[in-house]
Scaffold this active site. Structure first.
Site, mmCIF file in Angstrom:
data_model
loop_
_atom_site.group_PDB
_atom_site.id
_atom_site.type_symbol
_atom_site.label_atom_id
_atom_site.label_comp_id
_atom_site.label_asym_id
_atom_site.label_seq_id
_atom_site.Cartn_x
_atom_site.Cartn_y
_atom_site.Cartn_z
ATOM 1 N N ASP A 103 85.845 -18.724 30.334
ATOM 2 C CA ASP A 103 85.237 -20.047 30.492
ATOM 3 C C ASP A 103 84.855 -20.556 29.112
ATOM 4 O OD1 ASP A 103 84.116 -22.328 31.440
ATOM 5 O OD2 ASP A 103 82.611 -21.360 32.694
ATOM 6 N N ALA A 104 85.809 -21.235 28.477
ATOM 7 C CA ALA A 104 85.597 -21.750 27.127
ATOM 8 C C ALA A 104 85.730 -23.267 27.050
ATOM 9 C CB ALA A 104 86.589 -21.108 26.150
ATOM 10 N N LYS A 105 86.331 -23.869 28.079
ATOM 11 C CA LYS A 105 86.460 -25.326 28.200
ATOM 12 C C LYS A 105 86.975 -25.968 26.910
ATOM 13 C CE LYS A 105 82.865 -25.679 31.746
ATOM 14 N NZ LYS A 105 82.340 -24.289 31.709
ATOM 15 N N ARG A 106 88.043 -25.426 26.385
ATOM 16 C CA ARG A 106 88.615 -25.949 25.153
ATOM 17 C C ARG A 106 89.442 -27.201 25.443
ATOM 18 N NH1 ARG A 106 85.118 -22.674 23.372
ATOM 19 N NH2 ARG A 106 85.632 -21.188 21.735
#
Length: 291
Positions: A103-106
């Protein structure tokens, strides 16, 4: 020891996810070592606390839940040593059989997006994960480097589409010139990525959407994207497994419910963590008719 790079997964992410959910139950558990949880576990808000927390969660759950979802930011805040803990967390979780969703939402453009993709989706990368959350709000097309590398490496993506935070509506519910909302447009893009002629007819596509389980009415949305729907909001945010059929309708069998605090608050006792995760998985099975 050899210098040979790890091979890409033998099957696409969507296929592996379907198998994992069928075998272990349709549940994703977050690994969110934020300060308040570390404190409630009796741990320091420091590197030692981070290591103890993440190792405890992995050892308790990685051999029984379908997906573990580390929140990268809670590791990054400790700098390079925190990222090293994240690398270990990912490797140990995958070795124990869990799929890892980073879960890094890049989200960025061009070579920068390609570098983000290399960080999490290239099989020889230290942080290689089975899937990655990404933000499409520089335009869905800007995600192309991540889409291409995910397809090449057998990984998956979860694209922010209809999130549960109230602030998301001002972007996701905005109406485009063609009459569709931005969120609906993201779902349409994902349906195209998972189309049989592109994805090869896998039982579940590898390109999923993030759609909040706390959203009241999704009846106007076409959730039939032939890919997974990551559904945050179960547990501490107020949604329950029993809500899933009402919220997701006919697409409920594509849903991957995400629980974080609802499970993690039972730590640091490994048995209590396992019991909580098992209970949520059983409740989801019952709610969606996969018991």
């Amino acid at each position: 020891m050899t210098d040979t790079a790890p091979a890409a997964p033998a099957a696409p992410f969507g296929t592996r996810l379907r198998r994992a959910m069928d075998a272990r139950g349709p549940l994703c558990v977050g690994i969110d070592p934020h300060a308040s949880l570390l404190t409630s576990w009796g741990l320091g808000d420091d590197l030692a606390g981070l290591e103890r927390f993440s190792r405890t969660v992995v050892e308790a759950l990685a051999d029984r839940v379908a997906v573990l979802k580390p929140q990268s930011a809670f590791f990054e805040r400790f700098g390079s040593r925190g990222v090293a803990v994240l690398e270990t967390c990912v490797a140990e979780a995958r070795a124990a059989g869990a799929l890892v969703l980073m879960d890094a939402k890049r989200g960025d453009i061009g070579s920068t997006m390609a570098a983000y993709a290399d960080t999490f989706l290239r099989p020889d990368a230290p942080l290689f994960s089975d899937a990655l959350t990404v933000s499409p709000y520089l335009g869905y097309g800007a995600l192309a480097p991540a889409v291409e590398l995910a397809r090449e490496s057998g990984a998956g993506l979860f694209v922010l589409a209809l999130t549960s935070n109230p602030e998301g509506a001002e972007v996701q519910h905005a109406v485009r010139g063609d009459g569709r909302t931005v969120g609906s447009t993201m779902l349409a893009h994902l349906a195209a990525e998972n189309a049989p002629e592109v994805a090869g007819g896998a039982p579940l596509g590898s390109f999923g959407a993030v759609v909040g389980a706390t959203l009241a009415d999704l009846s106007a949305e076409d959730l039939a994207i032939d890919g997974p729907l990551l559904a945050p909001g179960i547990g501490a945010q107020g949604a329950t497994p029993a809500d899933l059929p009402r919220v997701f309708g006919a697409a409920v069998h594509q849903v991957v419910p995400n629980v974080s605090r609802g499970v993690l608050r039972h730590g640091p006792d490994p048995a209590a963590l396992r019991s909580s995760a098992d209970r949520f998985a059983d409740e989801v099975r019952e709610a969606v008719g996969r018991g």
